[in-house]
Design a protein around this motif. Structure first.
Motif, short mmCIF file in Angstrom:
data_model
loop_
_atom_site.label_atom_id
_atom_site.label_comp_id
_atom_site.label_asym_id
_atom_site.label_seq_id
_atom_site.Cartn_x
_atom_site.Cartn_y
_atom_site.Cartn_z
N ILE A 103 -26.91 3.68 -11.55
CA ILE A 103 -27.71 4.90 -11.39
C ILE A 103 -27.08 5.80 -10.33
N THR A 104 -26.64 5.21 -9.23
CA THR A 104 -26.02 5.99 -8.15
C THR A 104 -24.77 6.71 -8.63
N PHE A 107 -25.86 9.49 -11.97
CA PHE A 107 -26.74 10.65 -11.78
C PHE A 107 -26.34 11.45 -10.54
N ARG A 112 -31.11 12.40 -9.19
CA ARG A 112 -31.17 10.95 -9.03
C ARG A 112 -32.59 10.47 -8.73
N THR A 357 -33.80 6.30 -3.61
CA THR A 357 -33.09 7.57 -3.74
C THR A 357 -32.47 7.99 -2.42
N ARG A 361 -28.46 8.63 -1.65
CA ARG A 361 -28.19 10.07 -1.78
C ARG A 361 -26.84 10.46 -1.21
#
Length: 473
Positions: A103-104, A107, A112, A357, A361
């Motif tokens: 996912i990191t 997105f 994200r 998240t 980030r």
């Protein structure tokens, strides 16, 4: 599947004891063996994903987990079941860091939040679904089915991962053998000691194991900081203020959510006389609200400062636990319990996705696997510590009221008169521990810095739906 299997066995323990003619000490290890095998390799598994590919490690872990689940259901002795649970935990450890890392990497930072919201919601809800699913399956089909149910889900997961999870570029990392040994030994003794605290409340053996684990982990950190070349856990991760604070936050909520479940379940069954399934149904408002609000919270996290979401979440969750503690009287109505439990779901929805998240980030995408491994290991350590600590607090609270030296001696079924009142008070008093732990997460969350625009996604050639396409994300 990974997190459900951390809690689902607790409801099935009596049935497993009867079916396999086992004692309580052996049955405890059905859960402990899984958690130990899951927690120890997480740091290593995250780094392996960076080196060999997150998709490959995820699929390998999923296959191992699914096969081990089948083996668990087919076990005819307690020793075989424990061995199968070790294999299941290893499969879980291979999978877990890869999900967050993918996912990191896929997105962009400004999108994200929604993805991490769904990821976090699944993680949060899964820990609650375990006891409910366990009660339904044990009552309806037998204890074996708490493991058999993973097989079709695992097979479907393999097909879906092959079809939809992209093959991401890998980096040629060196394998930090000394770091692997130091972290593995340290994590093993630390988690082993914390797990043993449930069975042998803070004995000399428990403290010795924890002490050995801490010493090895301190040496590990020193080696990572002083050693040359590439290391298993790049300490540069912690230069990012938000990553460091998010790890404190996830340890706090991991501790609290694990800790609050145990006294609540004992209160429901021993004070209120509810069965396993009925007790687990009390968690439905929490699971529904936490999962249902996740997409909205995810979008919100993409737009506002994380402290304005996680901070109120931690504060409301603390209020919910205190409220629940006050409501846990022998004669409280079900609605008096469901309201604070519902608030727990509402509050936790603002925490899980916000922390994940915020942790990723600003993360350098080359370190996505390492960061995910650290984050997941921290969450699991928090959960193990919460389990051990709440057991000690419950035992002390019961002993102080003349009700025995530990929760394992408590009778099953609704308790009589004065004992019932004292027992309810002991369980309610224990709820203050997870409430206190949440204050640590609250302080960490209000100290979040405003995220930067770092952590851009990769541009990669990959395969989707059987066709080679250049997919710019």
């Amino acid at each position: 599947m990974i997190l459900v299997d951390s809690t689902i066995v607790s409801v099935a323990n009596p049935a497993i004891m009867r079916a396999l003619d086992a004692d309580i000490e052996s049955v405890v290890w059905v859960t402990s063996a899984y958690l130990l095998a899951y927690a120890v390799p997480l740091l290593i598994a995250g780094r392996l994903g960076d080196r060999f590919g997150q998709r490959r490690l995820y699929l390998s872990g999923l296959v191992v987990f699914t096969v081990a689940s089948l083996w668990c259901g087919l076990s005819s002795t307690i020793e075989t079941l424990i061995a199968a649970r070790v294999l299941q935990g290893l499969g879980a450890a291979l999978m877990s860091p890869q999900t967050m890392a993918v996912i990191t990497r896929v997105f962009p930072p400004d999108r994200r939040g929604l993805a991490m919201g769904l990821w976090g919601a699944v993680g949060g809800v899964a820990t609650l679904v375990g006891p409910l699913a366990g009660g339904v399956l044990v009552d309806g089909l037998g204890w074996e089915w708490i493991f058999f149910v993973n097989v079709p889900i695992g097979l479907a997961g393999v097909v879906l991962a092959l079809r939809f999870v992209p093959v991401l570029p890998t980096q040629a990392h060196r394998f930090d053998v000394r770091g692997v040994v130091l972290s593995g030994v340290g994590m093993f003794f630390l988690v082993f000691g914390l797990q043993g605290a449930d069975e042998y409340p803070w004995s000399s053996d428990v403290w010795t194991s924890i002490g050995i684990g801490v010493v090895f982990l301190v040496i590990f950190v020193w080696y990572q900081a002083r050693g040359r070349g590439e290391r298993l856990v790049p300490l540069t991760l912690f230069r990012d203020r938000n990553f460091a604070l998010a790890n404190i936050g996830i340890a706090s909520i991991g501790f609290a959510i694990t800790a609050f479940m145990l006294p609540l379940m004992f209160y429901a069954q021993d004070v209120r006389g509810l069965g396993p399934t009925e007790s687990a149904l009390l968690m439905v408002p929490m699971a529904v609200l936490s999962g249902g609000l996740a997409p909205f919270v995810g979008r919100l996290v993409d737009r506002v400062h994380p402290r304005y979401v996680a901070g109120p979440g931690f504060a409301l969750l603390t209020v919910a636990f205190v409220w629940l503690s006050l409501a846990m009287t022998p004669d409280a109505s079900v609605w008096q319990l469901l309201l604070p439990i519902g608030l727990t779901g509402f509050a936790s929805a603002g925490i899980w996705s916000t922390l994940s998240t915020t942790a990723t980030r600003n993360l350098d995408l080359r370190l996505a696997g390492a960061g995910s491994g650290v984050y997941n290991a921290t969450r699991q350590l928090g959960a193990v510590l919460g389990s051990a600590a709440i057991a000690a607090v419950m035992a002390a609270s019961l002993s102080g009221r003349g009700l025995g030296n530990g929760v394992s001696q408590n009778p099953v079924g609704e308790l009589p008169g004065p004992i019932r009142e004292a027992y309810a008070a002991a369980m309610a008093h224990s709820m203050w521990l997870p409430a206190a732990a949440l204050t640590v997460g609250f302080v960490a969350s209000v100290c979040f810095a405003r995220p930067t625009s770092a952590g851009k996604p990769v541009h990669l050639g990959t395969q989707f739906s059987g066709q080679n396409v250049t997919h710019a994300i």
